[in-house]
Design a protein around this motif. Structure first.
Motif, mmCIF file in Angstrom:
data_model
loop_
_atom_site.group_PDB
_atom_site.id
_atom_site.type_symbol
_atom_site.label_atom_id
_atom_site.label_comp_id
_atom_site.label_asym_id
_atom_site.label_seq_id
_atom_site.Cartn_x
_atom_site.Cartn_y
_atom_site.Cartn_z
ATOM 1 N N LEU A 191 0.533 28.865 35.981
ATOM 2 C CA LEU A 191 -0.472 28.800 34.916
ATOM 3 C C LEU A 191 -1.871 28.553 35.450
ATOM 4 O O LEU A 191 -2.862 28.854 34.796
ATOM 5 C CB LEU A 191 -0.139 27.665 33.936
ATOM 6 N N VAL A 192 -1.960 27.937 36.636
ATOM 7 C CA VAL A 192 -3.270 27.451 37.057
ATOM 8 C C VAL A 192 -3.905 28.210 38.208
ATOM 9 O O VAL A 192 -4.911 27.775 38.745
ATOM 10 C CB VAL A 192 -3.209 25.968 37.450
ATOM 11 N N ASP A 193 -3.342 29.351 38.586
ATOM 12 C CA ASP A 193 -3.971 30.120 39.668
ATOM 13 C C ASP A 193 -5.384 30.495 39.276
ATOM 14 O O ASP A 193 -5.639 30.900 38.148
ATOM 15 C CB ASP A 193 -3.169 31.397 39.936
ATOM 16 N N PHE A 194 -6.284 30.380 40.185
ATOM 17 C CA PHE A 194 -7.695 30.731 40.008
ATOM 18 C C PHE A 194 -8.430 29.784 39.078
ATOM 19 O O PHE A 194 -9.554 30.056 38.688
ATOM 20 C CB PHE A 194 -7.899 32.151 39.442
ATOM 21 N N VAL A 195 -7.827 28.677 38.667
ATOM 22 C CA VAL A 195 -8.499 27.831 37.667
ATOM 23 C C VAL A 195 -9.199 26.636 38.281
ATOM 24 O O VAL A 195 -8.663 25.964 39.154
ATOM 25 C CB VAL A 195 -7.479 27.325 36.619
ATOM 26 N N GLU A 196 -10.386 26.391 37.760
ATOM 27 C CA GLU A 196 -11.110 25.174 38.115
ATOM 28 C C GLU A 196 -11.614 24.601 36.810
ATOM 29 O O GLU A 196 -12.078 25.349 35.957
ATOM 30 C CB GLU A 196 -12.334 25.549 38.954
ATOM 31 N N LEU A 197 -11.565 23.304 36.660
ATOM 32 C CA LEU A 197 -12.062 22.735 35.409
ATOM 33 C C LEU A 197 -13.542 22.406 35.539
ATOM 34 O O LEU A 197 -13.943 21.762 36.499
ATOM 35 C CB LEU A 197 -11.313 21.439 35.078
ATOM 36 N N PRO A 198 -14.358 22.841 34.574
ATOM 37 C CA PRO A 198 -15.760 22.462 34.632
ATOM 38 C C PRO A 198 -15.922 20.983 34.266
ATOM 39 O O PRO A 198 -15.017 20.373 33.708
ATOM 40 C CB PRO A 198 -16.408 23.347 33.559
ATOM 41 N N ASP A 199 -17.098 20.430 34.562
ATOM 42 C CA ASP A 199 -17.314 19.005 34.313
ATOM 43 C C ASP A 199 -17.149 18.630 32.852
ATOM 44 O O ASP A 199 -16.748 17.522 32.526
ATOM 45 C CB ASP A 199 -18.730 18.598 34.758
ATOM 46 N N THR A 200 -17.470 19.584 31.970
ATOM 47 C CA THR A 200 -17.399 19.275 30.544
ATOM 48 C C THR A 200 -15.969 19.148 30.032
ATOM 49 O O THR A 200 -15.744 18.700 28.927
ATOM 50 C CB THR A 200 -18.084 20.385 29.722
#
Lengths: 186, 204
Positions: free
Chosen positions: A117-126
């Motif tokens: 589910l999380v490939d290529f994912v980064e969470l933004p600060d918000t």
């Protein structure tokens, strides 16, 4: 003699039809994005993901039971094992490990190193409060409820928050005995 | 790779969630198109790196063929069933699929008219083709069991690819009944913007 229940999900996963994991990952990303745009509050999104997961879980369990041929699990320990080795493999193509059992055998952790589910994912600060994979906790909760187990599933570790793995804590709250819709003496 | 069911469950939740956020079919299609568009943009980036070494298509047939073969292969594991040029209009092309992945486990209730979940795929294609609201009709024609003769517009997925690649188009998805086949096939209709055709003519 009935066929033996599989101990791992590998043969099952090899037999089901599969799709490109990237399409799956990107579609999930599109869902989370839509939810964030619609709901704005991170907590709301978490709840909605859990709800969507629940809806999936209650249907997924049927397919799981039908295809995997597992027999009824004797206890929660066996259930957790089957989920980690067979369930995850069959649907997501990855296996989880089960750790951290408490003394009564009602709470354990499912650890995922690999998570499509999380490939290529980064969470933004918000969005730091977002449990990106919260759909998984819903799926587990929904599926287990359909087999008479009321559980609470929470996130302990999340790689998107900087941890080294994904860890879900599954707590068995209650075993609900199956209820028959009709009384015998009607 | 993940299981087809995992994707099917996820897609079904996507559609069901969006149904609660809209008042009519057109809006639902639009939302699916937008979701597909987002996917298409990323698919384009991925593919450009991997398959084409960052070389961009500049010719119409090139991009169509790229969508029909490479993109389809990556997303659905096979090339699209067919790629055709529309006979009535110069700017229309059609990619058809006998049983589009997103429509496989979905049946459309009669009261939803010409709705087609292929809108998601239409959005993906659109990104590939154009960079703004292109007039690329992707006729995504998938068959609904009720044999709808009308075309459904669902080409959101495809739309994303076309936009990003510099070929603006309106991409829509439609169902086309097929002789002897219970379920109609899905056709994605791509109607290229005027500027695309002009550029194509200039390039000779």
């Amino acid at each position: 003699m009935a066929p033996l229940a599989p101990k791992t999900g590998d043969p099952l996963f090899a037999n089901v039809e599969r799709v490109n994991a990237e399409l799956f990952t990107l579609t999930y990303g599109a869902i989370v994005r839509q939810l964030l745009a619609d709901l704005e509050e991170v907590e709301e999104v978490n709840k909605q993901l859990d709800l969507m997961g629940y809806n999936i879980g209650v249907r997924l369990i049927d397919e799981f039971l039908a295809k995997s041929n597992v027999s009824r699990c004797v206890d929660f320990k066996e259930t957790a094992d089957i989920i980690a080795k067979v369930g995850f493999k069959m649907f997501l193509g990855v296996t989880a490990t089960v750790t951290n059992w408490n003394a009564e055998g009602t709470t354990c952790s499912l650890v995922l190193e690999d998570n499509p589910l999380v490939d290529f994912v980064e969470l933004p600060d918000t969005c730091q409060g977002l449990h990106y994979c919260n759909i998984l906790s819903g799926v587990l909760r929904g599926a287990l409820e359909m087999v008479s187990m009321k559980t609470e599933i929470t996130w302990v570790r999340d790689m998107l928050h900087g941890d080294d793995a994904y860890e879900l804590q599954a707590k068995l709250v209650k075993q609900v005995p199956e209820e028959y819709p009709y009384k015998d003496d009607d | 790779m993940v299981s087809l069911s995992a994707f099917a469950f996820l897609f079904s939740e996507l559609v069901q969630y969006n149904q609660t956020r809209v008042d009519n079919i057109a809006e639902l299609e639009r939302r699916l198109e937008d979701a597909g568009y987002a996917v298409g943009a990323r698919v384009l980036e991925l593919l450009c790196h991997r398959e084409k070494g960052n070389r961009r298509e500049t010719r119409l047939l090139g991009i169509l063929s790229f969508v029909h073969s490479t993109v389809w292969k990556v997303l659905f594991g096979k090339v699209a069933d067919s790629l055709e040029k529309g006979t009535e209009h110069e700017d229309e092309y059609m990619i058809s699929e006998k049983e589009l992945l997103v429509n496989r486990f979905i049946s459309i209730p009669k009261d939803m008219g010409t709705f087609n979940c292929g809108a998601f795929v239409a959005g993906i294609v659109k990104v590939r083709m154009g960079y703004d609201l292109a007039v690329f009709h992707w006729l995504f024609v998938t068959s609904i069991s009720s044999n709808w003769p009308k075309l459904n517009k669902l080409l959101f997925l495809e739309k994303g690819v076309l936009d990003g690649a510099g070929f603006p188009a309106v991409v829509t998805a439609h169902f086309v009944p097929v002789e002897g086949q219970h379920r109609p096939r899905t056709t994605i209709l791509i109607k290229f913007a005027e500027e695309v055709l002009q550029r194509e003519a200039r390039l000779g």
